[in-house]
Design a protein around this motif. Structure first.
Motif, PDB file in Angstrom:
ATOM      1  N   GLU A 203      -3.564   0.298  -3.447  1.00  0.00           N
ATOM      2  CA  GLU A 203      -2.918  -1.006  -3.408  1.00  0.00           C
ATOM      3  C   GLU A 203      -2.117  -1.163  -4.697  1.00  0.00           C
ATOM      4  O   GLU A 203      -2.662  -1.044  -5.795  1.00  0.00           O
ATOM      5  CB  GLU A 203      -3.956  -2.116  -3.302  1.00  0.00           C
ATOM      6  CG  GLU A 203      -3.334  -3.483  -3.230  1.00  0.00           C
ATOM      7  CD  GLU A 203      -4.358  -4.587  -3.018  1.00  0.00           C
ATOM      8  OE1 GLU A 203      -3.919  -5.741  -2.894  1.00  0.00           O
ATOM      9  OE2 GLU A 203      -5.572  -4.300  -2.993  1.00  0.00           O
TER      10      GLU A 203
ATOM     11  N   ARG B 295      -7.826   1.996  -2.851  1.00  0.00           N
ATOM     12  CA  ARG B 295      -8.354   1.135  -1.794  1.00  0.00           C
ATOM     13  C   ARG B 295      -9.225   1.922  -0.819  1.00  0.00           C
ATOM     14  O   ARG B 295     -10.208   1.404  -0.305  1.00  0.00           O
ATOM     15  CB  ARG B 295      -7.195   0.483  -1.052  1.00  0.00           C
ATOM     16  CG  ARG B 295      -7.656  -0.510  -0.023  1.00  0.00           C
ATOM     17  CD  ARG B 295      -6.570  -1.470   0.273  1.00  0.00           C
ATOM     18  NE  ARG B 295      -7.047  -2.471   1.209  1.00  0.00           N
ATOM     19  CZ  ARG B 295      -6.284  -3.406   1.688  1.00  0.00           C
ATOM     20  NH1 ARG B 295      -5.037  -3.497   1.321  1.00  0.00           N
ATOM     21  NH2 ARG B 295      -6.772  -4.279   2.534  1.00  0.00           N
TER      22      ARG B 295
ATOM     23  N   LEU C 270       0.823  -1.204   0.000  1.00  0.00           N
ATOM     24  CA  LEU C 270       0.000   0.000   0.000  1.00  0.00           C
ATOM     25  C   LEU C 270       0.857   1.254   0.000  1.00  0.00           C
ATOM     26  O   LEU C 270       1.918   1.291   0.633  1.00  0.00           O
ATOM     27  CB  LEU C 270      -0.914   0.036   1.232  1.00  0.00           C
ATOM     28  CG  LEU C 270      -1.870  -1.125   1.450  1.00  0.00           C
ATOM     29  CD1 LEU C 270      -2.590  -0.971   2.790  1.00  0.00           C
ATOM     30  CD2 LEU C 270      -2.869  -1.222   0.307  1.00  0.00           C
TER      31      LEU C 270
END
Length: 174
Positions: A148, A134, A62
């Motif tokens: 992501e 995300r 991330l």
């Protein structure tokens, strides 16, 4: 007590913070420079320069970056669902400046290829990350976008840095 500020003293200190001097102090933290890109509805390419990029997690992979809520590009990034982070080289300062201005065609004379979901991936960057959005989080006068990583490239090279409102290049210490 351990000599800290009381809640009312802390509020008084907060109320006295000048945004201009705060921005100058925050500008003393050197950052890399990236162009964030997305494919907006109707296949319209959108991009902007940001230095608010950071890693969040390796598992899952991330990253995050932030965008002013008043940005005309905010809705495009929120709706697209995908974006790319293009980490610029020291030789791409002109691209950073181009994407930082309100131009009708920011992609003019910029080489790029379509990535995942058509998201523009700028050629010859130090690194690029293609991400699925995300989450987006309210961050005061900014929105924080968490993506992501679905695919990335690490070409290496000399990254473009931003420090004290100026571009710089990295120089290793002896």
């Amino acid at each position: 007590m351990h000599g800290g500020l009381s809640p009312s003293e802390a509020q008084d200190a907060f109320d006295q913070i000048c945004p201009t001097t705060l921005r100058a102090a925050l500008g003393m933290f050197a950052t890399g420079v990236a162009v964030m890109t997305t494919m907006a509805p109707a296949r319209r390419v959108v991009g902007l320069t940001a230095n608010s990029f950071s890693s969040v997690s390796l598992e899952p992979p991330l990253v995050l970056w932030s965008l002013a809520k008043k940005s005309p590009n905010r809705e495009s990034f929120e709706e697209a669902g995908y974006f790319a982070v293009n980490i610029l080289t020291a030789e791409q300062a002109d691209i950073s400046s181009q994407f930082a201005r309100p131009l009708a065609d920011k992609f003019r004379n910029v080489d790029w290829e379509p990535g995942i979901n058509g998201v523009p991936v700028i050629s010859d960057c130090v690194a690029s990350f293609e991400c699925r959005l995300r989450n987006s989080i309210d961050g005061g006068d900014h929105m924080i976008f968490i993506g992501e990583i679905l695919r990335f490239n690490n070409r290496g090279g000399d990254p473009l840095l931003f420090l004290g409102s100026r571009y710089h290049r990295a120089m290793p210490l002896a």
